[in-house]
Write a protein that holds these residues in place. Structure first.
Motif, PDB file in Angstrom:
ATOM      1  N   LEU A 149     -18.641  -7.812   3.418  1.00 32.80           N
ATOM      2  CA  LEU A 149     -17.494  -8.622   3.805  1.00 32.80           C
ATOM      3  C   LEU A 149     -16.287  -8.293   2.934  1.00 32.80           C
ATOM      4  O   LEU A 149     -15.167  -8.141   3.444  1.00 32.80           O
ATOM      5  CB  LEU A 149     -17.832 -10.107   3.701  1.00 32.80           C
ATOM      6  CG  LEU A 149     -16.744 -11.103   4.094  1.00 32.80           C
ATOM      7  CD1 LEU A 149     -16.362 -10.900   5.558  1.00 32.80           C
ATOM      8  CD2 LEU A 149     -17.215 -12.515   3.859  1.00 32.80           C
ATOM      9  N   LEU A 150     -16.483  -8.135   1.633  1.00 34.64           N
ATOM     10  CA  LEU A 150     -15.378  -7.791   0.743  1.00 34.64           C
ATOM     11  C   LEU A 150     -14.804  -6.421   1.072  1.00 34.64           C
ATOM     12  O   LEU A 150     -13.584  -6.234   1.072  1.00 34.64           O
ATOM     13  CB  LEU A 150     -15.836  -7.826  -0.712  1.00 34.64           C
ATOM     14  CG  LEU A 150     -16.109  -9.211  -1.299  1.00 34.64           C
ATOM     15  CD1 LEU A 150     -16.697  -9.089  -2.681  1.00 34.64           C
ATOM     16  CD2 LEU A 150     -14.847 -10.039  -1.325  1.00 34.64           C
ATOM     17  N   ASP A 151     -15.661  -5.450   1.363  1.00 35.07           N
ATOM     18  CA  ASP A 151     -15.195  -4.114   1.725  1.00 35.07           C
ATOM     19  C   ASP A 151     -14.372  -4.143   3.010  1.00 35.07           C
ATOM     20  O   ASP A 151     -13.339  -3.484   3.120  1.00 35.07           O
ATOM     21  CB  ASP A 151     -16.370  -3.152   1.886  1.00 35.07           C
ATOM     22  CG  ASP A 151     -17.024  -2.810   0.562  1.00 35.07           C
ATOM     23  OD1 ASP A 151     -16.379  -3.041  -0.485  1.00 35.07           O
ATOM     24  OD2 ASP A 151     -18.169  -2.317   0.589  1.00 35.07           O
ATOM     25  N   THR A 152     -14.827  -4.917   3.983  1.00 37.84           N
ATOM     26  CA  THR A 152     -14.105  -5.032   5.251  1.00 37.84           C
ATOM     27  C   THR A 152     -12.734  -5.654   5.031  1.00 37.84           C
ATOM     28  O   THR A 152     -11.727  -5.160   5.564  1.00 37.84           O
ATOM     29  CB  THR A 152     -14.916  -5.886   6.248  1.00 37.84           C
ATOM     30  OG1 THR A 152     -16.204  -5.292   6.415  1.00 37.84           O
ATOM     31  CG2 THR A 152     -14.214  -5.970   7.589  1.00 37.84           C
ATOM     32  N   ASN A 153     -12.675  -6.709   4.251  1.00 35.75           N
ATOM     33  CA  ASN A 153     -11.395  -7.357   3.971  1.00 35.75           C
ATOM     34  C   ASN A 153     -10.455  -6.427   3.208  1.00 35.75           C
ATOM     35  O   ASN A 153      -9.259  -6.382   3.475  1.00 35.75           O
ATOM     36  CB  ASN A 153     -11.604  -8.647   3.174  1.00 35.75           C
ATOM     37  CG  ASN A 153     -12.203  -9.744   4.013  1.00 35.75           C
ATOM     38  OD1 ASN A 153     -12.150  -9.692   5.245  1.00 35.75           O
ATOM     39  ND2 ASN A 153     -12.779 -10.727   3.368  1.00 35.75           N
ATOM     40  N   TYR A 154     -10.989  -5.661   2.267  1.00 33.77           N
ATOM     41  CA  TYR A 154     -10.184  -4.734   1.479  1.00 33.77           C
ATOM     42  C   TYR A 154      -9.604  -3.628   2.372  1.00 33.77           C
ATOM     43  O   TYR A 154      -8.436  -3.284   2.265  1.00 33.77           O
ATOM     44  CB  TYR A 154     -11.044  -4.139   0.357  1.00 33.77           C
ATOM     45  CG  TYR A 154     -10.284  -3.231  -0.567  1.00 33.77           C
ATOM     46  CD1 TYR A 154      -9.339  -3.736  -1.455  1.00 33.77           C
ATOM     47  CD2 TYR A 154     -10.500  -1.856  -0.554  1.00 33.77           C
ATOM     48  CE1 TYR A 154      -8.638  -2.904  -2.301  1.00 33.77           C
ATOM     49  CE2 TYR A 154      -9.807  -1.009  -1.394  1.00 33.77           C
ATOM     50  CZ  TYR A 154      -8.869  -1.549  -2.267  1.00 33.77           C
ATOM     51  OH  TYR A 154      -8.169  -0.722  -3.097  1.00 33.77           O
ATOM     52  N   ARG A 155     -10.438  -3.099   3.274  1.00 31.88           N
ATOM     53  CA  ARG A 155      -9.953  -2.057   4.189  1.00 31.88           C
ATOM     54  C   ARG A 155      -8.863  -2.603   5.098  1.00 31.88           C
ATOM     55  O   ARG A 155      -7.842  -1.963   5.324  1.00 31.88           O
ATOM     56  CB  ARG A 155     -11.110  -1.518   5.032  1.00 31.88           C
ATOM     57  CG  ARG A 155     -11.751  -0.307   4.397  1.00 31.88           C
ATOM     58  CD  ARG A 155     -12.747   0.342   5.323  1.00 31.88           C
ATOM     59  NE  ARG A 155     -14.071  -0.051   4.846  1.00 31.88           N
ATOM     60  CZ  ARG A 155     -14.966  -0.723   5.544  1.00 31.88           C
ATOM     61  NH1 ARG A 155     -14.725  -1.045   6.782  1.00 31.88           N
ATOM     62  NH2 ARG A 155     -16.115  -1.051   5.022  1.00 31.88           N
ATOM     63  N   TYR A 156      -9.063  -3.813   5.616  1.00 34.40           N
ATOM     64  CA  TYR A 156      -8.066  -4.431   6.491  1.00 34.40           C
ATOM     65  C   TYR A 156      -6.754  -4.646   5.736  1.00 34.40           C
ATOM     66  O   TYR A 156      -5.679  -4.384   6.255  1.00 34.40           O
ATOM     67  CB  TYR A 156      -8.600  -5.753   7.039  1.00 34.40           C
ATOM     68  CG  TYR A 156      -7.623  -6.468   7.929  1.00 34.40           C
ATOM     69  CD1 TYR A 156      -7.349  -6.003   9.203  1.00 34.40           C
ATOM     70  CD2 TYR A 156      -6.966  -7.610   7.480  1.00 34.40           C
ATOM     71  CE1 TYR A 156      -6.447  -6.652  10.028  1.00 34.40           C
ATOM     72  CE2 TYR A 156      -6.052  -8.266   8.294  1.00 34.40           C
ATOM     73  CZ  TYR A 156      -5.806  -7.778   9.566  1.00 34.40           C
ATOM     74  OH  TYR A 156      -4.908  -8.427  10.375  1.00 34.40           O
ATOM     75  N   PHE A 157      -6.837  -5.105   4.494  1.00 34.95           N
ATOM     76  CA  PHE A 157      -5.654  -5.339   3.678  1.00 34.95           C
ATOM     77  C   PHE A 157      -4.898  -4.029   3.439  1.00 34.95           C
ATOM     78  O   PHE A 157      -3.670  -3.989   3.538  1.00 34.95           O
ATOM     79  CB  PHE A 157      -6.082  -5.961   2.339  1.00 34.95           C
ATOM     80  CG  PHE A 157      -4.926  -6.295   1.433  1.00 34.95           C
ATOM     81  CD1 PHE A 157      -4.062  -7.341   1.757  1.00 34.95           C
ATOM     82  CD2 PHE A 157      -4.722  -5.591   0.267  1.00 34.95           C
ATOM     83  CE1 PHE A 157      -3.002  -7.651   0.919  1.00 34.95           C
ATOM     84  CE2 PHE A 157      -3.665  -5.894  -0.568  1.00 34.95           C
ATOM     85  CZ  PHE A 157      -2.806  -6.922  -0.240  1.00 34.95           C
TER      86      PHE A 157
END
Length: 62
Positions: A47-55
Motif C-alpha cells: 500500500l505504501l509503495d502504491t501511494n508513493y508511486r501515485y504521488f
C-alpha cells in the motif's frame, strides 16, 4: 484427552501429557502469529509503495 478422566493413569503421566500439549500449542501459535504478521507487513508495504508511486506521478504531471 480421553485418558484424562481415567483414574488408573498416574498424575505424572497427566503432567507429562499437558506439558507436551502446551509446548506444541505454543509452537503452533508462534508460527501462525508470525505468518499473520508477515502478511500484514507485506500488505502495508504494498500500500505504501502504491501511494508513493501515485504521488510521484502526480508530481511529475504538475
Amino acid at each position: 484427552m480421553t485418558r484424562s478422566s481415567d483414574i488408573s493413569v498416574h498424575l505424572l503421566e497427566h503432567l507429562r501429557f499437558w506439558g507436551i500439549y502446551s509446548s506444541n500449542m505454543d509452537e503452533v501459535y508462534r508460527v501462525h502469529i508470525a505468518n499473520v504478521s508477515l502478511i500484514i507487513y507485506a500488505k502495508k508495504n504494498t500500500l505504501l509503495d502504491t501511494n508513493y508511486r501515485y504521488f510521484n506521478i502526480m508530481l511529475l504531471a504538475a
